[in-house]
Design a protein around this motif. Sequence first.
Motif, mmCIF file in Angstrom:
data_model
loop_
_atom_site.group_PDB
_atom_site.id
_atom_site.type_symbol
_atom_site.label_atom_id
_atom_site.label_comp_id
_atom_site.label_asym_id
_atom_site.label_seq_id
_atom_site.Cartn_x
_atom_site.Cartn_y
_atom_site.Cartn_z
ATOM 1 N N GLU A 140 -18.945 54.957 -6.624
ATOM 2 C CA GLU A 140 -18.042 54.638 -5.526
ATOM 3 C C GLU A 140 -18.674 55.007 -4.192
ATOM 4 O OE1 GLU A 140 -13.504 55.879 -4.320
ATOM 5 O OE2 GLU A 140 -14.065 55.689 -6.415
ATOM 6 N N PRO A 141 -18.705 54.106 -3.214
ATOM 7 C CA PRO A 141 -19.361 54.372 -1.939
ATOM 8 C C PRO A 141 -18.588 55.364 -1.087
ATOM 9 C CG PRO A 141 -18.218 52.282 -1.860
ATOM 10 C CD PRO A 141 -18.122 52.763 -3.275
ATOM 11 N N SER A 142 -19.285 55.934 -0.112
ATOM 12 C CA SER A 142 -18.671 56.869 0.811
ATOM 13 C C SER A 142 -17.637 56.153 1.672
ATOM 14 C CB SER A 142 -19.746 57.495 1.694
ATOM 15 O OG SER A 142 -19.174 58.327 2.674
ATOM 16 N N ILE A 143 -16.603 56.908 2.073
ATOM 17 C CA ILE A 143 -15.558 56.360 2.933
ATOM 18 C C ILE A 143 -16.062 56.369 4.373
ATOM 19 C CG2 ILE A 143 -13.199 56.680 3.775
ATOM 20 C CD1 ILE A 143 -12.588 58.084 1.098
ATOM 21 N N GLU A 144 -16.026 55.229 5.031
ATOM 22 C CA GLU A 144 -16.589 55.103 6.370
ATOM 23 C C GLU A 144 -15.651 55.614 7.458
ATOM 24 O OE1 GLU A 144 -19.625 54.340 7.103
ATOM 25 O OE2 GLU A 144 -20.142 53.985 5.001
ATOM 26 N N GLY A 145 -14.358 55.406 7.313
ATOM 27 C CA GLY A 145 -13.415 55.779 8.361
ATOM 28 C C GLY A 145 -12.596 56.997 8.002
ATOM 29 N N SER A 146 -11.931 57.588 9.032
ATOM 30 C CA SER A 146 -11.058 58.727 8.805
ATOM 31 C C SER A 146 -9.756 58.245 8.160
ATOM 32 C CB SER A 146 -10.749 59.414 10.137
ATOM 33 O OG SER A 146 -11.944 59.857 10.760
ATOM 34 N N LEU A 147 -9.188 59.098 7.304
ATOM 35 C CA LEU A 147 -7.955 58.711 6.622
ATOM 36 C C LEU A 147 -7.291 59.914 5.985
ATOM 37 C CD1 LEU A 147 -8.660 56.941 3.217
ATOM 38 C CD2 LEU A 147 -10.248 58.503 4.344
ATOM 39 N N MET A 148 -6.026 59.755 5.625
ATOM 40 C CA MET A 148 -5.292 60.779 4.886
ATOM 41 C C MET A 148 -5.549 60.579 3.391
ATOM 42 S SD MET A 148 -3.669 62.649 7.089
ATOM 43 C CE MET A 148 -2.447 63.430 6.046
ATOM 44 N N ILE A 149 -5.674 61.685 2.666
ATOM 45 C CA ILE A 149 -5.897 61.638 1.222
ATOM 46 C C ILE A 149 -4.743 62.366 0.548
ATOM 47 C CG2 ILE A 149 -7.448 62.226 -0.672
ATOM 48 C CD1 ILE A 149 -9.709 62.315 1.415
ATOM 49 N N GLU A 150 -4.090 61.716 -0.370
ATOM 50 C CA GLU A 150 -2.959 62.302 -1.079
ATOM 51 C C GLU A 150 -3.241 62.351 -2.569
ATOM 52 O OE1 GLU A 150 0.922 60.860 -0.096
ATOM 53 O OE2 GLU A 150 0.302 60.204 1.900
ATOM 54 N N GLY A 151 -2.800 63.424 -3.203
ATOM 55 C CA GLY A 151 -3.006 63.597 -4.637
ATOM 56 C C GLY A 151 -4.140 64.572 -4.916
ATOM 57 N N ILE A 152 -3.893 65.501 -5.829
ATOM 58 C CA ILE A 152 -4.878 66.538 -6.140
ATOM 59 C C ILE A 152 -6.207 65.922 -6.584
ATOM 60 C CG2 ILE A 152 -5.436 68.431 -7.716
ATOM 61 C CD1 ILE A 152 -2.446 69.125 -7.736
ATOM 62 N N GLU A 153 -6.146 64.942 -7.500
ATOM 63 C CA GLU A 153 -7.374 64.344 -8.016
ATOM 64 C C GLU A 153 -8.124 63.586 -6.932
ATOM 65 O OE1 GLU A 153 -8.538 65.177 -10.773
ATOM 66 O OE2 GLU A 153 -6.739 66.188 -11.508
ATOM 67 N N ASN A 154 -7.375 62.946 -6.028
ATOM 68 C CA ASN A 154 -8.027 62.210 -4.938
ATOM 69 C C ASN A 154 -8.719 63.151 -3.956
ATOM 70 O OD1 ASN A 154 -7.251 59.681 -5.911
ATOM 71 N ND2 ASN A 154 -5.284 59.753 -4.849
ATOM 72 N N VAL A 155 -8.102 64.309 -3.710
ATOM 73 C CA VAL A 155 -8.729 65.302 -2.834
ATOM 74 C C VAL A 155 -10.017 65.808 -3.455
ATOM 75 C CG1 VAL A 155 -8.487 67.600 -1.809
ATOM 76 C CG2 VAL A 155 -6.569 66.004 -1.738
ATOM 77 N N ARG A 156 -9.963 66.132 -4.752
ATOM 78 C CA ARG A 156 -11.164 66.601 -5.450
ATOM 79 C C ARG A 156 -12.251 65.533 -5.442
ATOM 80 N NH1 ARG A 156 -8.284 69.043 -10.860
ATOM 81 N NH2 ARG A 156 -7.501 71.000 -9.972
ATOM 82 N N SER A 157 -11.829 64.300 -5.702
ATOM 83 C CA SER A 157 -12.790 63.197 -5.723
ATOM 84 C C SER A 157 -13.484 63.057 -4.374
ATOM 85 C CB SER A 157 -12.068 61.894 -6.078
ATOM 86 O OG SER A 157 -12.941 60.790 -5.973
ATOM 87 N N ALA A 158 -12.721 63.213 -3.288
ATOM 88 C CA ALA A 158 -13.308 63.094 -1.950
ATOM 89 C C ALA A 158 -14.312 64.202 -1.682
ATOM 90 C CB ALA A 158 -12.199 63.124 -0.897
ATOM 91 N N ILE A 159 -14.011 65.415 -2.134
ATOM 92 C CA ILE A 159 -14.936 66.542 -1.949
ATOM 93 C C ILE A 159 -16.249 66.263 -2.666
ATOM 94 C CG2 ILE A 159 -15.337 68.977 -2.457
ATOM 95 C CD1 ILE A 159 -12.303 69.400 -2.157
ATOM 96 N N ILE A 160 -16.158 65.802 -3.909
ATOM 97 C CA ILE A 160 -17.369 65.540 -4.701
ATOM 98 C C ILE A 160 -18.175 64.413 -4.072
ATOM 99 C CG2 ILE A 160 -18.224 64.715 -6.927
ATOM 100 C CD1 ILE A 160 -15.782 66.121 -8.209
ATOM 101 N N ARG A 161 -17.492 63.307 -3.755
ATOM 102 C CA ARG A 161 -18.198 62.128 -3.254
ATOM 103 C C ARG A 161 -18.773 62.349 -1.855
ATOM 104 N NH1 ARG A 161 -14.175 58.963 -3.408
ATOM 105 N NH2 ARG A 161 -13.560 59.356 -1.269
ATOM 106 N N GLU A 162 -17.953 62.871 -0.936
ATOM 107 C CA GLU A 162 -18.343 62.942 0.468
ATOM 108 C C GLU A 162 -19.220 64.146 0.792
ATOM 109 O OE1 GLU A 162 -17.529 60.519 2.614
ATOM 110 O OE2 GLU A 162 -16.451 59.462 1.025
ATOM 111 N N PHE A 163 -19.069 65.254 0.023
ATOM 112 C CA PHE A 163 -19.753 66.487 0.400
ATOM 113 C C PHE A 163 -20.743 66.964 -0.665
ATOM 114 C CE2 PHE A 163 -15.793 66.170 2.683
ATOM 115 C CZ PHE A 163 -16.160 66.478 3.994
#
Length: 320
Positions: A140-163
């Motif tokens: 899954e590609p990196s998210i280009e724009g700023s946005l709100m993230i909802e859901g525990i799994e989605n937050v974790r996924s964003a940490i792994i992918r983006e950072f």
Amino acid sequence: MSNKEFQRSLEKLGMDMTSSKMQVFRAVLLAAGGTGKPTRYGEIASSLESIAKKKFTKAYIYRQLSELEEAGLIIINTITTPRTYSITESTISKTLEFERQEKVSESEAKRQDLTTKLNRLKPIKSQELALMFHKQLAGEPSIEGSLMIEGIENVRSAIIREFADGAKKGDHVRVLGHASTLAEGLGPGGVTELRLMQSGFRGVKVKGLLTPVGDDSLNLNLMAGHLTPMVEVFEQASKTGNIQLRFSSEPIKTYRMLTLNEDKMLLYLTHAKESDMAALVHRKDNPGLIDDAIRTFDELWETGIDVLDIINQMLQKQDS
């Protein structure tokens, strides 16, 4: 031991009987008519030609014979003229035993490696593993724009992918949180912490900063308990010099966030033990917020208490 038994034993130990060296070995055995009997170069050359259905140069055959002697598979008698070549059961037995021990050692090393990897995975929830593997396979590609993230799994996924996975060698990841999240029962470290640590192996500089709760011993016990399931990867990552961990010198209410260089940040919007809401902010959308968060982190970091050595000692005691 018959010729066929020799060959079967050698094949079990991973020796390729069709290789050039083992063709010459078979030629020596055939020329001698069995073990314990000497044979000469001419007879070996004839046997090799019969086996391979082609001729070979003297230099080639002598080189293969020399390698067979070094491997302990044949004996060369240089006292007689002309020199003779032989294969003995005792020599073969020693060689086979040595090769067997090598295979046992390799198997044991692989077993220990697999055991270590399994132990690292045991404390991680099955849904977290599924998330990690899915993201790796999907790419899954990196998210280009700023946005709100909802859901525990989605937050974790964003940490792994983006950072964790998004950082490259030389990048800097800052992690700022509150020890209170551990006190509330966050429990053993999970897949996000594991992936952030593993990024240190790729040359990513990771700084973790926690604002304390209670006395120092409580903070250290909470952190040691959080990292115990990942003790091996934590120790390996810390040896790279890329993982640093500190407590701020005093309790303070501030950001709970991660940043990647000065480019983007993930800002938790709750202090719950497993946050289900966060904001991913790119610099182009809010440079002032990112600058203030990094400035706050760096100020707290400069006066923070380095606990890496203390935690290492605690983990080692618990592991012993």
